[in-house]
Design a protein around this motif. Structure first.
Motif, PDB file in Angstrom:
ATOM      1  N   ARG A   1       4.790  21.617  84.165  1.00 41.74           N
ATOM      2  CA  ARG A   1       6.146  21.736  83.617  1.00 41.74           C
ATOM      3  C   ARG A   1       6.221  21.124  82.226  1.00 41.74           C
ATOM      4  O   ARG A   1       6.851  21.672  81.316  1.00 41.74           O
ATOM      5  N   LEU A   2       5.593  19.961  82.058  1.00 40.89           N
ATOM      6  CA  LEU A   2       5.607  19.279  80.769  1.00 40.89           C
ATOM      7  C   LEU A   2       5.026  20.172  79.680  1.00 40.89           C
ATOM      8  O   LEU A   2       5.520  20.195  78.543  1.00 40.89           O
ATOM      9  N   ALA A   3       3.993  20.924  80.025  1.00 38.97           N
ATOM     10  CA  ALA A   3       3.307  21.757  79.034  1.00 38.97           C
ATOM     11  C   ALA A   3       4.149  22.934  78.563  1.00 38.97           C
ATOM     12  O   ALA A   3       3.935  23.443  77.446  1.00 38.97           O
ATOM     13  N   VAL A   4       5.108  23.391  79.376  1.00 39.56           N
ATOM     14  CA  VAL A   4       5.846  24.612  79.030  1.00 39.56           C
ATOM     15  C   VAL A   4       7.307  24.360  78.683  1.00 39.56           C
ATOM     16  O   VAL A   4       8.024  25.302  78.345  1.00 39.56           O
ATOM     17  N   LEU A   5       7.763  23.112  78.731  1.00 33.86           N
ATOM     18  CA  LEU A   5       9.152  22.835  78.373  1.00 33.86           C
ATOM     19  C   LEU A   5       9.360  23.098  76.884  1.00 33.86           C
ATOM     20  O   LEU A   5       8.424  22.968  76.083  1.00 33.86           O
ATOM     21  N   PRO A   6      10.575  23.475  76.483  1.00 31.74           N
ATOM     22  CA  PRO A   6      10.833  23.892  75.096  1.00 31.74           C
ATOM     23  C   PRO A   6      10.436  22.845  74.063  1.00 31.74           C
ATOM     24  O   PRO A   6      10.631  21.641  74.278  1.00 31.74           O
ATOM     25  N   ALA A   7       9.913  23.320  72.946  1.00 31.45           N
ATOM     26  CA  ALA A   7       9.502  22.423  71.866  1.00 31.45           C
ATOM     27  C   ALA A   7      10.689  21.728  71.227  1.00 31.45           C
ATOM     28  O   ALA A   7      10.530  20.718  70.534  1.00 31.45           O
ATOM     29  N   SER A   8      11.898  22.259  71.478  1.00 28.05           N
ATOM     30  CA  SER A   8      13.101  21.630  70.925  1.00 28.05           C
ATOM     31  C   SER A   8      13.397  20.278  71.578  1.00 28.05           C
ATOM     32  O   SER A   8      14.133  19.470  71.019  1.00 28.05           O
ATOM     33  N   MET A   9      12.821  20.029  72.749  1.00 27.88           N
ATOM     34  CA  MET A   9      12.986  18.737  73.426  1.00 27.88           C
ATOM     35  C   MET A   9      11.998  17.739  72.836  1.00 27.88           C
ATOM     36  O   MET A   9      10.865  18.092  72.500  1.00 27.88           O
TER      37      MET A   9
END
Length: 202
Positions: free
Chosen positions: A78-86
């Motif tokens: 999940r960490l790898a695919v969460l939005p880069a805006s976070m």
């Protein structure tokens, strides 16, 4: 990720039954006054079946879920695919929020488990070791998100250590408060304080 089949679900359910039974009995009597046979009998299975799920009485107290290793892996995924805006810290929290919410939903079980672990220092190392296999992949995922190199830069391992400390501090305060404040509220507060640079409270 596909849902587990019936056989796998039964295994997960039996593990949960044994784990919750162990926590309840040890919470009532103390670790030294509960045997594997006690836990198995109360859960309605044989001692032999118990050992199909746990290597020891201590593990039945500490390991809440049979798929704990897979849960850690899913967190990294999940960490790898969460939005880069976070921010990376926001993404870390989002990646474990589901598991933290589940702890809060099973308040009495987890308050008792945390108390037992605190009262029996030998369990602390066992509890800490459960997620050890996920440490390096998590650091690698943090490094990728943050554009850093874990072999050269302090940031990935430092952020993970700081985040873990924030979670632990929140869990300890939650325990001390008897679960009277929602766990996720405490964790959100801890992470926000961490994100603000741990400035002195005003």
């Amino acid at each position: 990720m596909s849902s587990p089949g019936l056989r796998e679900r039964k295994k997960l359910e039996t593990h949960r039954t044994l784990a919750t039974t162990a926590v309840r009995l040890v919470g009532e009597r103390g670790l030294d006054h509960v045997t594997v046979e006690d836990i198995a009998a109360d859960a309605g299975v044989s001692a032999r079946t118990f050992f199909n799920y746990f290597a020891s009485k201590e593990d039945s107290v500490v390991i809440a879920h049979a798929d704990h290793a897979e849960r850690s892996l899913r967190m990294v995924e999940r960490l790898a695919v969460l939005p880069a805006s976070m921010t990376t810290l926001e993404a870390l929290l989002a990646s474990v929020r589901e598991e933290l919410a589940e702890i809060g939903e099973n308040r009495d079980e987890w308050l008792t488990r945390i108390r037992i672990i605190k009262e029996n220092p030998g369990l602390t190392l066992r509890a800490m070791s459960l997620n050890s296999d996920a440490v390096e992949p998590t650091i690698a995922a943090i490094a990728k998100r943050s554009g850093t190199d874990p072999a050269k830069d302090l940031y990935p391992s430092l952020l993970l250590s700081a985040f873990g400390s924030a979670l632990n501090a929140s869990l300890m305060l939650w325990r001390d408060l008897g679960g009277s404040r929602p766990l996720l509220d405490l964790i959100d507060e801890a992470v926000a304080t961490l994100a603000a640079g741990l400035a002195d409270p005003h």
